[in-house]
Design an enzyme around this catalytic site. Structure first.
Site, PDB file in Angstrom:
ATOM      1  N   CYS A 170     -21.718   9.567  79.220  1.00  0.00           N
ATOM      2  CA  CYS A 170     -22.814  10.504  79.000  1.00  0.00           C
ATOM      3  C   CYS A 170     -24.041   9.740  78.493  1.00  0.00           C
ATOM      4  CB  CYS A 170     -22.400  11.563  77.984  1.00  0.00           C
ATOM      5  SG  CYS A 170     -23.698  12.787  77.657  1.00  0.00           S
TER       6      CYS A 170
ATOM      7  N   CYS B  69     -25.319  11.248  71.013  1.00  0.00           N
ATOM      8  CA  CYS B  69     -24.747  12.020  69.908  1.00  0.00           C
ATOM      9  C   CYS B  69     -23.783  11.129  69.123  1.00  0.00           C
ATOM     10  CB  CYS B  69     -24.006  13.243  70.445  1.00  0.00           C
ATOM     11  SG  CYS B  69     -24.986  14.250  71.602  1.00  0.00           S
TER      12      CYS B  69
ATOM     13  N   CYS C 205     -19.858  11.557  69.294  1.00  0.00           N
ATOM     14  CA  CYS C 205     -19.189  11.819  70.571  1.00  0.00           C
ATOM     15  C   CYS C 205     -18.581  10.568  71.201  1.00  0.00           C
ATOM     16  CB  CYS C 205     -20.164  12.457  71.546  1.00  0.00           C
ATOM     17  SG  CYS C 205     -19.358  12.961  73.090  1.00  0.00           S
TER      18      CYS C 205
ATOM     19  N   CYS D 147     -12.394  27.194  79.840  1.00  0.00           N
ATOM     20  CA  CYS D 147     -13.653  26.518  79.569  1.00  0.00           C
ATOM     21  C   CYS D 147     -13.655  25.136  80.213  1.00  0.00           C
ATOM     22  CB  CYS D 147     -13.865  26.382  78.065  1.00  0.00           C
ATOM     23  SG  CYS D 147     -13.755  27.952  77.171  1.00  0.00           S
TER      24      CYS D 147
ATOM     25  N   CYS E 116     -16.048  29.817  81.186  1.00  0.00           N
ATOM     26  CA  CYS E 116     -17.043  29.220  80.291  1.00  0.00           C
ATOM     27  C   CYS E 116     -17.281  27.793  80.744  1.00  0.00           C
ATOM     28  CB  CYS E 116     -16.542  29.250  78.846  1.00  0.00           C
ATOM     29  SG  CYS E 116     -17.699  28.511  77.646  1.00  0.00           S
TER      30      CYS E 116
ATOM     31  N   CYS F  50     -22.252  30.845  73.931  1.00  0.00           N
ATOM     32  CA  CYS F  50     -21.290  30.232  73.017  1.00  0.00           C
ATOM     33  C   CYS F  50     -22.022  29.072  72.352  1.00  0.00           C
ATOM     34  CB  CYS F  50     -20.064  29.739  73.789  1.00  0.00           C
ATOM     35  SG  CYS F  50     -18.874  28.823  72.782  1.00  0.00           S
TER      36      CYS F  50
ATOM     37  N   ARG G 208     -15.060  30.776  66.411  1.00  0.00           N
ATOM     38  CA  ARG G 208     -13.944  29.972  66.902  1.00  0.00           C
ATOM     39  C   ARG G 208     -13.624  28.831  65.944  1.00  0.00           C
ATOM     40  NH1 ARG G 208     -15.357  28.523  72.085  1.00  0.00           N
ATOM     41  NH2 ARG G 208     -14.230  30.335  72.857  1.00  0.00           N
TER      42      ARG G 208
END
Length: 362
Positions: free
Chosen positions: A65, A69, A72, A109, A140, A200, A272
């Site tokens: 990616c 972040c 991550c 998801c 999702c 979400c 959640r």
């Protein structure tokens, strides 16, 4: 002290969207028992307290990616030993969705490690959505940032929810991510809402943020024109190779406080209990459910990090009396595995078992 009675209303139009820092910080500072009590009251106004929605999360495109972040393992900026993988074939994704449904998930998801979805991959993404919907599952996706057109075509394909977390407060955000702005995230949420999809969106606890940052993140969510339908609260999973691998572990009680405050501020939203459950005790998870968490991910993995085994979750639900009616379709052998007390009780239910309470005085 926040007045819980002001939160009680059957219509979402009466839910608050004007929270202030003073109010939210006061919630975080409440005695723990009082906070949990208020959160449970707010929760019961909108949900069955013994029902937990179950989703399954699949990484449909892993690694490399371009975002930075700091938490991550999928970021291409860090060496975490994660292999880069291409977008999964539609057929394989649908096979995983069937397994998820058979395991009891009601929502499937799908997550891809992108800054935003490439146009060349959108036809396959739309096929996945349509295929999962045909199975009777809610859908999702989390694919990074969306423009208005992408949100529209996903909605037309039948995507029910789009996940796009804010992660933390606007003030602390730049210390965690520099490759996209906090405003970029809010813009994506606006496109999702305008398309008619459910939102979400939540955050991560344990990034090194302050309590005020946790309050700031929740204020951003609760003061949106409409509350997110789903609010995941993640406990940071510290991964070797990421800049946050050695950050101090968050206190469990502080984590549960965040769950409770989220529920009080957004009582009609599903909160959640998301990443980090692998390292949580049954007791800590039970406290989180008591604080208003009513959604989890089922399965051994969340994208690339560990999650409790399905059997462990079923055993915990059995202990707590959660989703007990879901066992009606299981055979006796399966019930014995997730409900060990049933086998003991069946042994006691024989002619030699003395029922003292059932004996009448002579």
């Amino acid at each position: 002290m926040t007045n819980v009675s002001s939160l009680k209303d059957s219509g979402s139009s009466a839910l608050r969207h004007d929270w202030t820092f003073d109010e939210v910080e006061a919630l975080f500072q409440m005695p723990f028992n009082d906070l949990i009590f208020q959160a449970q009251l707010a929760h019961r106004e909108h949900f069955d307290p013994n029902r937990v929605q179950v989703s399954t999360l699949l990484s449909i495109k892993t690694g490399a990616c371009p975002e930075d972040c700091k938490y991550c393992p999928q970021s291409g900026h860090y060496n975490t030993g994660l292999d880069k993988e291409k977008l999964m074939e539609v057929r394989k994704v649908l096979e995983e969705a069937r397994r998820a449904k058979a395991s009891g998930a009601t929502r499937f998801c799908m997550g891809a490690a992108w800054k935003n979805p490439p146009e060349k991959d959108m036809p396959y993404i739309l096929e996945m959505v349509k295929g999962v919907k045909e199975m009777g599952l809610e859908t999702c996706m989390t694919l990074g940032m969306l423009n208005e057109e992408q949100a529209g075509v996903l909605a037309q394909a039948g995507l029910d929810y789009y996940n796009h977390n804010l992660d933390t407060s606007p003030e602390f955000y730049g210390s965690i991510i520099t490759t996209r702005t906090f405003s970029d995230r809010l813009n994506t949420l606006a496109h999702v809402r305008d398309s008619g999809m459910n939102i979400c969106s939540g955050g991560i606890v344990g990034l090194g943020e302050t309590e005020r940052d946790r309050a700031g993140m929740l204020i951003q969510l609760a003061n949106l024109p409409k509350h997110p339908e789903s609010v995941p609260v993640n406990m940071l999973v510290r991964v070797e190779g990421t800049p946050l691998a050695d950050v101090e572990e968050v206190d469990g009680i502080d984590f549960v406080r965040t769950i409770a405050v989220a529920k009080i501020m957004m009582p009609a939203s599903c909160v959640r209990l998301s990443a980090g459950r692998e390292n949580m005790s049954d007791e800590l998870q039970a406290l989180a459910f008591l604080a208003g968490a009513n959604s989890i991910f089922l399965g051994d993995k969340l994208l690339t990090t560990a999650n409790p085994k399905e059997s462990s979750d079923r055993q915990l639900f059995n202990k707590l009396g959660i989703n007990m009616d879901d066992t009606t379709e299981l055979d006796e052998q399966e019930l014995a595995q997730i409900c060990p007390l049933r086998e003991r009780d069946s042994l006691l239910n024989n002619e030699q078992y003395f029922d003292a309470m059932g004996q009448k005085a002579s």
